[in-house]
Design a protein around this motif. Structure first.
Motif, short mmCIF file in Angstrom:
data_model
loop_
_atom_site.label_atom_id
_atom_site.label_comp_id
_atom_site.label_asym_id
_atom_site.label_seq_id
_atom_site.Cartn_x
_atom_site.Cartn_y
_atom_site.Cartn_z
N ASN A 96 6.89 8.54 6.31
CA ASN A 96 5.97 9.24 5.42
C ASN A 96 5.73 8.50 4.11
O ASN A 96 4.90 8.94 3.30
CB ASN A 96 6.50 10.65 5.13
N ALA A 97 6.42 7.40 3.89
CA ALA A 97 6.22 6.62 2.67
C ALA A 97 5.06 5.65 2.91
O ALA A 97 5.26 4.53 3.35
CB ALA A 97 7.49 5.87 2.29
N ARG A 98 3.85 6.08 2.61
CA ARG A 98 2.65 5.28 2.93
C ARG A 98 2.13 4.51 1.73
O ARG A 98 1.24 3.66 1.88
CB ARG A 98 1.55 6.20 3.47
N THR A 99 2.65 4.78 0.52
CA THR A 99 2.20 4.05 -0.66
C THR A 99 3.35 3.21 -1.20
O THR A 99 4.52 3.45 -0.89
CB THR A 99 1.71 5.00 -1.76
N GLU A 100 3.00 2.24 -2.01
CA GLU A 100 4.01 1.36 -2.59
C GLU A 100 5.03 2.14 -3.41
O GLU A 100 6.24 1.92 -3.30
CB GLU A 100 3.31 0.31 -3.46
N SER A 101 4.56 3.07 -4.22
CA SER A 101 5.47 3.83 -5.08
C SER A 101 6.39 4.73 -4.26
O SER A 101 7.59 4.86 -4.57
CB SER A 101 4.68 4.66 -6.09
N GLN A 102 5.87 5.34 -3.19
CA GLN A 102 6.69 6.20 -2.35
C GLN A 102 7.79 5.39 -1.65
O GLN A 102 8.96 5.81 -1.60
CB GLN A 102 5.82 6.90 -1.30
N LEU A 103 7.41 4.24 -1.13
CA LEU A 103 8.38 3.41 -0.42
C LEU A 103 9.46 2.90 -1.37
O LEU A 103 10.65 2.90 -1.04
CB LEU A 103 7.68 2.25 0.26
N LYS A 104 9.05 2.46 -2.56
CA LYS A 104 10.02 1.96 -3.52
C LYS A 104 10.99 3.07 -3.95
O LYS A 104 12.20 2.82 -4.12
CB LYS A 104 9.31 1.38 -4.74
N ALA A 105 10.49 4.28 -4.11
CA ALA A 105 11.35 5.39 -4.51
C ALA A 105 12.41 5.66 -3.45
O ALA A 105 13.60 5.88 -3.77
CB ALA A 105 10.51 6.64 -4.76
N MET A 106 12.02 5.62 -2.18
CA MET A 106 12.98 5.87 -1.10
C MET A 106 13.98 4.73 -0.99
O MET A 106 15.18 4.96 -0.75
CB MET A 106 12.23 6.08 0.22
N LEU A 107 13.51 3.50 -1.15
CA LEU A 107 14.43 2.36 -1.09
C LEU A 107 15.41 2.39 -2.25
O LEU A 107 16.61 2.09 -2.07
CB LEU A 107 13.64 1.05 -1.08
N ASP A 108 14.93 2.73 -3.44
CA ASP A 108 15.83 2.82 -4.60
C ASP A 108 16.95 3.83 -4.33
O ASP A 108 18.12 3.57 -4.67
CB ASP A 108 15.05 3.23 -5.85
#
Length: 301
Positions: free
Chosen positions: A97-109
């Motif tokens: 569900n992380a389709r944007t750069e900011s969403q993906l970075k938040a989950m990876l962090d």
């Protein structure tokens, strides 16, 4: 295990490409297919974020569900794109569900804060590799292709799975006039490395280097292009030779002139060649940015 030969091969590939790297890295595992439109939209986001997080131990792995149906079935993939985070051989998060750069970075962090990625020695080794890659890039930018090739060769020995090092070596060999050596190195790369965006850019540079000619022939091609401005074959020959010799400006202006005269010539060959040059130089390069702006004005302005 009750597996047939093809299934065992699939498991072996999965172990080598995903499980083993995940023992010390956080592997972002992307299930995709060529026909999947949303997959193609997500790919640049995954590639950019994983590249940004590479020094933190994040790597990107991709599985084509059409080619690896057995592995996709084991993960019970029902739709694509499906994206998991893998650590030490196990899925630790669903990133689909992380389709944007900011969403993906938040989950990876969040994951990086929780997982014991690598260790001091591993992090130091990655830092050393990154430092040497940066050194090689600077030497290459300064125009010393031969010395840059020597630096990148050492980095490849230190970190044989580092795509940036292989890409740098190919480009350095091209800059040093050693296209055959660059071709041999490229041919020896495995599929995963050959598909890395940085390596694909280097391969574009290698392809274009094939048009390099000596100074006398370059002058003859320049004269022919100047004398016959309507001769598209002569214009293309000069543009390719000029680019291979390092004269991007002449190559770009010649191709833009061809597009201005007849953009449909040879199924849009001038535009296609210009785009290939953009890929070889790098999309963030000032020449690429300026020339793309001219191309957009020409096509749409």
């Amino acid at each position: 295990m009750g597996l047939n030969l093809e299934e065992q091969k699939a498991v072996d590939r999965f172990r080598k490409d995903i499980v083993e790297p995940s023992m010390t890295n956080l592997v972002v595992l992307d299930f995709w297919a060529e026909w999947c439109g949303p997959c193609k939209a997500l790919t640049p986001v995954l590639e950019k974020v994983c590249a940004d997080y590479a020094d933190k131990g994040v790597v990107l792995a991709k599985i084509n569900v059409d080619e690896e149906q057995f592995i996709a079935a084991q993960f019970q993939v029902r739709s694509i794109p499906t994206v998991y985070a893998m650590f030490q051989g196990q899925p630790v998060a669903d990133l689909t569900n992380a389709r944007t750069e900011s969403q993906l970075k938040a989950m990876l962090d969040q994951l990086l804060d929780q997982l014991p990625l690598g260790g001091d020695a591993a992090r130091q080794a990655k830092a050393d590799v990154a430092q040497f890659v940066e050194m090689g890039e600077q030497v290459l930018a300064d125009g010393d292709g031969e010395r840059a090739a020597g630096i990148f060769s050492q980095v490849v020995e230190m970190a044989p799975d580092d795509a940036a090092a292989h890409a740098g070596l190919i480009r350095a060999l091209v800059a040093a006039g050693r296209a055959e050596d660059a071709q041999a190195h490229a041919a020896a790369l495995d599929e995963k490395l050959a598909g890395d965006p940085a390596v694909r850019t280097a391969l574009s540079a290698l392809e274009l280097a094939g048009e390099r000619v000596d100074d006398s022939e370059l002058q003859a091609l320049r004269a022919a292009a100047a004398e016959r401005p309507a001769d598209m074959e002569a214009q293309m020959a000069y543009a390719e030779a000029a680019f291979a010799s390092g004269d991007r400006e002449a190559a770009g202006e010649t191709l833009l002139g061809m597009i201005r005269t007849d953009r449909e010539w040879n199924d849009g060959a001038a535009r296609a060649r210009l785009v290939k040059m953009f890929e070889a130089v790098g999309l963030e390069d000032p020449w690429t940015v300026a020339t793309r702006r001219k191309l957009s004005t020409l096509l749409f302005g």
